[in-house]
Design a protein around this motif. Sequence first.
Motif, mmCIF file in Angstrom:
data_model
loop_
_atom_site.group_PDB
_atom_site.id
_atom_site.type_symbol
_atom_site.label_atom_id
_atom_site.label_comp_id
_atom_site.label_asym_id
_atom_site.label_seq_id
_atom_site.Cartn_x
_atom_site.Cartn_y
_atom_site.Cartn_z
ATOM 1 N N VAL A 1 0.868 -1.182 0.000
ATOM 2 C CA VAL A 1 0.000 0.000 0.000
ATOM 3 C C VAL A 1 0.901 1.227 0.000
ATOM 4 C CG1 VAL A 1 -2.004 -1.066 1.098
ATOM 5 C CG2 VAL A 1 -0.186 -0.129 2.518
ATOM 6 N N THR A 2 0.482 2.253 -0.705
ATOM 7 C CA THR A 2 1.279 3.481 -0.781
ATOM 8 C C THR A 2 0.874 4.449 0.316
ATOM 9 O OG1 THR A 2 -0.304 4.429 -2.345
ATOM 10 C CG2 THR A 2 1.581 3.241 -3.269
ATOM 11 N N ALA A 3 1.734 5.413 0.591
ATOM 12 C CA ALA A 3 1.481 6.394 1.648
ATOM 13 C C ALA A 3 0.139 7.078 1.433
ATOM 14 C CB ALA A 3 2.604 7.425 1.672
ATOM 15 N N LEU B 1 -0.535 11.206 10.040
ATOM 16 C CA LEU B 1 0.080 10.016 9.453
ATOM 17 C C LEU B 1 1.576 9.920 9.731
ATOM 18 C CD1 LEU B 1 -1.689 9.836 5.970
ATOM 19 C CD2 LEU B 1 -2.262 8.637 8.081
ATOM 20 N N THR B 2 2.127 10.933 10.356
ATOM 21 C CA THR B 2 3.552 10.904 10.685
ATOM 22 C C THR B 2 3.737 10.650 12.176
ATOM 23 O OG1 THR B 2 3.595 13.286 11.062
ATOM 24 C CG2 THR B 2 4.108 12.520 8.842
ATOM 25 N N ALA C 1 -11.773 -0.067 13.529
ATOM 26 C CA ALA C 1 -10.947 1.123 13.308
ATOM 27 C C ALA C 1 -10.555 1.210 11.837
ATOM 28 C CB ALA C 1 -9.694 1.084 14.176
ATOM 29 N N THR C 2 -10.105 2.394 11.449
ATOM 30 C CA THR C 2 -9.569 2.611 10.112
ATOM 31 C C THR C 2 -8.047 2.601 10.193
ATOM 32 O OG1 THR C 2 -11.471 3.900 9.362
ATOM 33 C CG2 THR C 2 -9.381 4.268 8.209
ATOM 34 N N VAL C 3 -7.404 1.913 9.254
ATOM 35 C CA VAL C 3 -5.945 1.812 9.239
ATOM 36 C C VAL C 3 -5.441 2.375 7.911
ATOM 37 C CG1 VAL C 3 -3.967 0.273 9.396
ATOM 38 C CG2 VAL C 3 -6.038 -0.247 10.696
ATOM 39 N N VAL C 4 -4.528 3.364 8.031
ATOM 40 C CA VAL C 4 -4.013 4.064 6.851
ATOM 41 C C VAL C 4 -2.493 3.935 6.828
ATOM 42 C CG1 VAL C 4 -3.877 6.300 5.671
ATOM 43 C CG2 VAL C 4 -5.939 5.694 6.962
ATOM 44 N N ALA C 5 -1.920 3.812 5.638
ATOM 45 C CA ALA C 5 -0.469 3.735 5.506
ATOM 46 C C ALA C 5 0.136 5.115 5.751
ATOM 47 C CB ALA C 5 -0.088 3.232 4.117
ATOM 48 N N THR D 1 -5.713 3.733 2.288
ATOM 49 C CA THR D 1 -6.429 3.069 3.385
ATOM 50 C C THR D 1 -6.352 1.556 3.214
ATOM 51 O OG1 THR D 1 -7.954 4.918 3.671
ATOM 52 C CG2 THR D 1 -8.652 2.788 4.542
ATOM 53 N N LEU D 2 -5.907 0.890 4.253
ATOM 54 C CA LEU D 2 -5.811 -0.570 4.241
ATOM 55 C C LEU D 2 -7.088 -1.191 4.794
ATOM 56 C CD1 LEU D 2 -3.978 -3.138 3.892
ATOM 57 C CD2 LEU D 2 -3.352 -2.831 6.303
ATOM 58 N N ILE D 3 -7.610 -0.648 5.891
ATOM 59 C CA ILE D 3 -8.810 -1.159 6.553
ATOM 60 C C ILE D 3 -9.729 0.022 6.845
ATOM 61 C CG2 ILE D 3 -9.686 -2.240 8.679
ATOM 62 C CD1 ILE D 3 -7.090 -3.829 8.830
#
Length: 611
Positions: A40-42, A267-268, A100-104, A45-47
């Motif tokens: 997945v790129t920066a 995200l950082t 939950a939501t999971v983001v790269a 959203t993964l989940i």
Amino acid sequence: MGPDAAASRAIQYLKQSSLFSELSEEDLSGIDPPPEIVRVTAGETLITQGAIEFDYYVLISGRLAVFVRDREGTIIVRGRVHPGEGVGEMAMLMNEPRSATVVAAFDCELVRFSHLSFLNLIDRHPRASIAIARLTIRRLQEQYKRGKERNTFSTIAVVPVTAGIDALGLAAALARHLAPLGSSVCVGPGLVGMNLTDAPDVGQDARMFELESRHRFTVYPTADASTAWAHHCIRRADLVLLAVDATVGLPPGSGGILPTEELDRDLTGRIDLLLVHGSDWNRSCPTRDWLARTSPTEHHHLRIGNRLDLGRLARIVAGTANNLVLSGGGARSFTEFGALRALAEAGVPIDRIAGTSMGAFVAALFAYRGDFEDFIRRAHDGFRRHRPARDFTLPMLSLLSGKSLAAVAMDICASWQIEDLPVRYFCMSADLGNAREVEHHDGPLWAALRATCALPALGPPMMMGGRVLVDGGVLNNMPVDVMSRHFGGNTIAMNVAAFSPMGYGPAYEMTCPSGFEILRDRLGLRTKAQQVPTIMEILQRSATLSSQARARLSSDKVDFLLTPPIDGFRVAEFHRFDELVEIGYRYTVQALEEAGKDAEIRGKLWPLVAE
């Protein structure tokens, strides 16, 4: 890469994860259907929270950010997922929608188990389910204990923003001071086969992951904030230290000089400001301007190459910092000078400090980081010369004018700004207009001290910024909760305002004595003098009554609590300075001797630092 090669690579990655380290390669190869590698790129959203799907992922490289949207629609950052950790176990185990939501946070590589393949793994290898259960329990514990959690970081990027900062030397020194707290490495030139300028290629990135997996702390220096390497390290790090020269202001036309300006801060990792001084403190550094420019989570002052300052920064990074809270108590707060002397002699580091009322005054002198005995002497001389307890005035706003106490503060710290103090400091006052606490983290120190010491009716309120501010002890005399909310680490507190019994002579039983009767007692005109509270004691106790109950509740959040035996001293007995300092010193020496016998407390008070 064919299916077999991809599956083999996925298995090799899983073997590096603590979740599956006990399983053999043969065990993992038998999973059907086999796990696969996904990327997945920066920003992707993964989940998604609420989604009904049950895949499970193990992060191989990169970092993921976890968010939760509450009932009001507010998005809350719940945590980070680091390489070697899994994500998605709650929905899979509970067979419920995603919680939950999971983001790269930046480009990631993961091993994905379909729901069927993971059930197959658990059925064949129960040890894997135990590892997942442990991870789930640990995350639940982190959520419920968030009030006491330690802000601790594993990957740290040191990014110079102004010219002349030796980021490599600074990073290497920080790594050395982190080493006693856990295995550490500074990724200098050549260690990953690059020159700290270009972005790493796949092989170099794998080497970085290997270093991170082998060490508790990995410190990444960057030579120039504008390089591709710097941007990669910023996205990779749990903590970014933006290093600036504390002796210079913002350069002209400084827009766009910060490598973090275009980033999504959610995200950082955490971004802190590090103000680098020379061999001595620059007492008028441009901290305020840099804070406004960078909006950091926290800021730190550091003299380059100074062992004590590097030790403090290392403890903050490792989550083992000692945070000291001093309560108000009028003259009783002089015992806190003695306690600070005892703590210093015993080698107990104080990394952040806060206080209320006179406790804020003592804490401010400590945060200045001048000569310890000198600031005790200057405080003693100031109180003896100005006599703030005898500063009576026409009682329109208060019994005391407050000018003498303000003069003591001005004598010692007229030009100080709170944000420029070498040790992180705050104090508390109370806003009479809206009945709320006020935290003073920046601005003129003398004004904050004047506000926090303005006990209603005794001292006049401080008129500042459109607000009427009074002694912080009215609402929060020992701000342990505020310290814990802002800063991770261990909490040490000293309470010098614990109420002792307030007695009176038998002649005053069921009476309402007049001022003239009390004056006769004071002048010794009675056959037998009768004890009676003073007006200052009554006002002080009345103003802080509810705050004392709060202080008792806050004591449960304290790792080490000091309560010196000062029942026989009154809050206005400023002339007993030396006596109170000595009591605080002797009591704390004894308390530390007892604490040294308890392994848990000893480990908190004396965290390891590099020599």
